[in-house]
Design a protein around this motif. Structure first.
Motif, PDB file in Angstrom:
ATOM      1  N   GLU A  46      47.870  18.022  36.760  1.00 40.70           N
ATOM      2  CA  GLU A  46      47.202  16.721  36.596  1.00 40.70           C
ATOM      3  C   GLU A  46      47.797  15.919  35.453  1.00 40.70           C
ATOM      4  N   THR A  47      46.965  15.518  34.454  1.00 38.97           N
ATOM      5  CA  THR A  47      47.517  14.634  33.427  1.00 38.97           C
ATOM      6  C   THR A  47      48.361  15.373  32.386  1.00 38.97           C
ATOM      7  N   ASN A  60      46.298  11.977  29.057  1.00 38.49           N
ATOM      8  CA  ASN A  60      47.162  10.877  28.638  1.00 38.49           C
ATOM      9  C   ASN A  60      46.435   9.551  28.472  1.00 38.49           C
ATOM     10  N   THR A  62      44.134   8.418  30.562  1.00 44.62           N
ATOM     11  CA  THR A  62      43.491   8.019  31.821  1.00 44.62           C
ATOM     12  C   THR A  62      42.010   8.402  31.739  1.00 44.62           C
TER      13      THR A  62
HETATM   14  C1  LIG Z   1      48.688   9.938  33.222  1.00 42.05           C
HETATM   15  O1  LIG Z   1      48.985  10.944  34.123  1.00 42.05           O
HETATM   16  C2  LIG Z   1      48.760  10.637  35.493  1.00 42.05           C
HETATM   17  C3  LIG Z   1      49.036  11.856  36.297  1.00 42.05           C
HETATM   18  O2  LIG Z   1      50.303  12.353  35.982  1.00 42.05           O
HETATM   19  C4  LIG Z   1      49.618   9.452  35.910  1.00 42.05           C
HETATM   20  O3  LIG Z   1      49.347   9.110  37.233  1.00 42.05           O
HETATM   21  C5  LIG Z   1      49.318   8.303  34.997  1.00 42.05           C
HETATM   22  O4  LIG Z   1      50.183   7.214  35.263  1.00 42.05           O
HETATM   23  C6  LIG Z   1      49.497   8.717  33.548  1.00 42.05           C
HETATM   24  N1  LIG Z   1      49.035   7.609  32.725  1.00 42.05           N
HETATM   25  C7  LIG Z   1      49.680   7.241  31.625  1.00 42.05           C
HETATM   26  C8  LIG Z   1      49.076   6.115  30.894  1.00 42.05           C
HETATM   27  O5  LIG Z   1      50.708   7.796  31.231  1.00 42.05           O
END
Ligand SMILES: *[C@@H]1O[C@H](CO)[C@@H](O)[C@H](O)[C@H]1NC(C)=O
Ligand SMILES: Nc1ncnc2c1ncn2[C@@H]1O[C@H](COP(=O)(O)OP(=O)(O)OP(=O)(O)O)[C@@H](O)[C@H]1O
Ligand SMILES: *[C@@H]1O[C@H](CO)[C@@H](O)[C@H](O)[C@H]1NC(C)=O
Ligand SMILES: *[C@@H]1O[C@H](CO)[C@@H](O)[C@H](O)[C@H]1NC(C)=O
Ligand SMILES: *[C@@H]1O[C@H](CO)[C@@H](O)[C@H](O)[C@H]1NC(C)=O
Ligand SMILES: *[C@@H]1O[C@H](CO)[C@@H](O)[C@H](O)[C@H]1NC(C)=O
Ligand SMILES: [Mg+2]
Length: 668
Positions: A46-47, A60, A62
């Motif tokens: 995931e993030t 991150n 989100t």
């Molecule tokens: C955070 O991670 C998600 C999943 O990898 C991605 O879709 C998203 O763009 C990322 N957001 C940022 C702000 O980096």
């Protein structure tokens, strides 16, 4: 990158070297140390990601997201007899947010049978479990949570705690984040929201079945006393093969959870993390900011806002300051309207040194129009007292069209809340009363000048009564409304009170207006103004100019109190010349003076039908017509005897004159 791999290999080597000394250690027991995560083989989902500078970024920013990172292969936690072995773990983590000191949810170190947390929820579930599976004994996980939210459903103690979680989020033991001081032994808070990285140690003793959790800020050594020390047999929880790693979640506030370094050892104390070798956390906030934007920008924007605010307030105040009243019907009078701003500047803000005088309606100021350099007199009339403003303004405008060399030109008007400003031509020599009643001196007007001014005013009044397109009744003829231009010509001023009548139509009835001493008897009791009431006032004015005395002298008690009666008495006694202004020192034309005095008496005759009209007055003054001989019978009435004839009782009359004069002279 190579450097970290080197560290990793080095630590492996070190641990091997120590292994023979440590009791209970078998060569297969795993040990690792990560100082940053560049080139490592963590399983992330995931993030979760590993940043370019080696931070393990679990979330991150989100909102409502979760992320996990696990050591890639499972570890063997159990001894052959099924007991969980001792292990020791330490890690450095940090939490950042766009909102200073405000992050949401948190992260946890976790030991779990699987790396698959697909069905776990973010938010308060920390990416560990979900509503159904929470606290289920088949979960078989141990988590050390670092939580920034107090979730009542999980019996959280506060919004800044560390807790030991078995199979669910209801911690079996938790404590406010902080440490016990090695020296004093007292507890010190740490704040997860501070944005500063912190270190956590988790030590489990397989023999004592004891879990210790210790925390410290980054610059500190591991405190001797742990934050949480509790006994729990993990053999019921952790299974033979288990993954270790981290889980984290966010909710509606943009938060980022990072792990900077991580050290794990089975059956031994974890290797010490060298703080100096850890990667750096990003700055708080979305983007790295320069000193310029951090310090100068806020100051600049604050001062900009202040300046803009001040300018707006100033403009608003200016608007209010110069605010005017304008209505639709005034459009047609547009050309006669002055802006308040122009008048304000012309009179230097209505300064007292520009004050020409004050009358019954308001103050008169001298001014110079900036655009045309024209000298003006501005009369400020408070207009609450007036109804029918529309009629009044149309009068003002039509009066403005009247042009005559013996009338003071009305240039226009301006209207504001509660006041009306009338703009006239400026008369540089002021009003006649100042010359008549000043102390004897060079300002005293000689007879020729007086006679000239009388003719001027007669001509002006004749124009109003008979020569203009409508009959204009002045209503307030008196010495103070006679102004002298720069050639000392007399000009009749102040049309503020005038009412207009179409030729031929009946005279309207309005309330009595005028000045005490100049008001014809019929005007006093009926309130009806007519050209003949103007003639009456003009008669009084003639006597005033010739005698240099006011029409009514309140401070004298004898027969000189009322000017007409006094002149009348002298006329009867054949001593008219005794009434002529002594300031002339006998230097006057006796014929002219007597003519003016007799004409004055005739004009101010109590009976309207005895009074001449202005056409006749002009002719008498120009000696085109001889003045009719006044008989004693004509002139046998004093003011009071006349009034008695009209049905007034002398006693009530004197009191009513008293109230009238006080009432009229004040408000008119
Ligand atoms: C955070 O991670 C998600 C999943 O990898 C991605 O879709 C998203 O763009 C990322 N957001 C940022 C702000 O980096
Ligand atoms: N156009 C003008 N030019 C120069 N001075 C003026 C002008 N109009 C008025 N004044 C001065 O201002 C003074 C005050 O005038 P104002 O008309 O307010 O009072 P008033 O004539 O005494 O009484 P009233 O209210 O009955 O007219 C006058 O006495 C005169 O000296
Ligand atoms: C990373 O892990 C995978 C299995 O998860 C393994 O095949 C691979 O060799 C590992 N690589 C390194 C560099 O550890
Ligand atoms: C993870 O678990 C879910 C159900 O909990 C399952 O649907 C999914 O296939 C699993 N993913 C992997 C990679 O095993
Ligand atoms: C410690 O935390 C408590 C509650 O969170 C707070 O009231 C107290 O002020 C904190 N003390 C310090 C020294 O930060
Ligand atoms: C836990 O802490 C206690 C006292 O704070 C100590 O006696 C014990 O040895 C510790 N156990 C481990 C496994 O570190
Ligand atoms: Mg006046």
């Amino acid at each position: 990158m190579k450097f970290f791999v080197l560290c990793f290999l080095l630590s492996l080597g070190l641990s091997l070297a120590f292994s023979s000394i440590t009791t209970g250690y078998s060569p297969g027991d795993i040990q690792f140390l990560y100082l940053g995560f560049v080139g490592t083989n963590l399983s992330v989902d995931e993030t979760a990601t590993i940043t370019s500078n080696g931070l393990l970024e679990l979330t991150n920013g989100t909102l409502g997201s979760k992320g996990h990172a696990f050591y890639p292969s499972p570890l063997h936690f159990l001894t052959p007899d099924g007991k969980v072995q001792s292990f020791s773990v330490t890690f450095v983590f940090g939490i950042r947010s766009s909102y200073l000191s405000m992050t949401r949810q948190g992260l946890a170190f976790v030991v779990a049978p699987s790396k698959n947390f697909t069905d776990a929820l973010p938010n308060q579930y920390l990416g560990l479990t979900n509503i159904v599976k929470n606290n289920n004994p088949t979960n078989h996980f141990l988590a050390i949570e670092l939580d920034t939210v107090q979730n009542v459903e999980f019996n959280d103690i506060d919004s800044n705690h560390v807790g030991i979680d078995i199979n669910g989020l209801d911690s079996i033991h938790s404590h406010t984040v902080g440490y016990y001081d090695d020296i004093s032994g007292s507890f010190h808070n740490l704040s997860l929201n501070s944005g500063n990285p912190m270190q956590v140690w988790v030590d489990y003793s397989g023999e004592a079945k004891q879990i210790n959790v210790t925390m410290a800020s980054l610059e500190m050594e591991k405190p001797a006393r742990s934050l949480i020390s509790t006994t729990y047999d993990l053999s019921t929880v952790i299974q033979e093969s288990a993954y270790i790693g981290f889980s984290s979640s966010t909710d509606e506030i943009d938060s980022r959870h990072y792990v900077l370094g991580w050290s794990f050892s089975m059956n031994r104390p974890a290797l010490k993390i060298d703080i100096a070798k850890l990667p750096k956390l990003p700055r708080n906030g979305q983007k790295p900011r320069s000193k310029l934007s951090e310090i100068i920008l806020p100051i600049a924007s604050a001062s900009f806002i202040t300046v803009v605010g001040a300018v707006i307030i100033l403009l608003l105040r200016r608007r209010l300051h110069y605010a005017e009243l304008k209505e639709d019907w005034e459009v047609e009078f547009g050309p006669h309207r002055f802006s308040y701003k122009d008048l304000y500047h012309a009179t230097e803000g209505f300064k007292n040194r520009n004050l020409l005088g004050a009358g019954g309606f308001g103050k008169v100021y001298k001014g110079v129009l900036k655009s045309s350099k024209l000298e003006i007199a501005v009369k400020r009339v408070s207009h609450e007292s007036r109804q029918g403003m529309k009629e009044f303004i149309s009068e003002v405008v039509s009066i403005g069209r009247i042009r005559h060399r013996n009338l003071v030109q009305l240039l226009g008007y301006c209207r504001r809340k509660g006041e009306l400003l009338l703009v006239y031509d400026y008369m540089s020599n002021g009003s006649l009363d100042k010359y008549l009643y000043c102390f004897e001196g060079k300002h005293t007007l000689n007879w020729d000048r007086r006679f000239w001014i009388i003719k001027c005013i007669a001509s002006g009044l004749l124009y109003l009564h008979e020569k203009w397109e409508k009959v204009v009744i002045h209503r307030d003829i008196k010495a103070s409304n006679v102004l002298l231009d720069k050639e000392m010509n007399g000009r009749l001023g102040d049309f503020g009170l005038a009412r207009l009548y179409d030729h031929g139509t009946d005279l309207q009835t309005t309330h009595a207006v005028g000045t005490v001493g100049y008001m014809a008897p019929e005007l006093i009791y009926s309130g009806k103004a007519s050209p003949l009431t103007d003639v009456f006032a003009f008669g009084i004015f003639l006597l005033e100019v010739t005698c240099g005395k006011r029409p009514v002298n309140h401070n004298i008690d004898d027969d000189r109190a009322v000017l007409v009666d006094w002149v009348l008495k002298h006329w009867r006694e054949g001593s008219l010349t005794e009434t002529v202004d002594t300031r002339l020192h006998g230097d006057y034309n006796v014929d002219e003076a007597c003519l003016v005095l007799k004409l004055g008496l005739l004009c101010s005759h109590p009976f309207t039908n005895e009074r001449p009209n202005m056409q006749q007055v002009m002719q008498y003054l120009d000696r085109e017509l001889p003045l009719p001989e006044l008989t004693h019978a004509d002139m046998s009435f004093g003011m009071l005897s006349l009034m008695q004839d009209e049905g007034f009782d002398p006693f009530t009359l004197s009191s009513s004159i008293g109230t009238m004069s006080s009432g009229i002279s004040g408000g008119r």
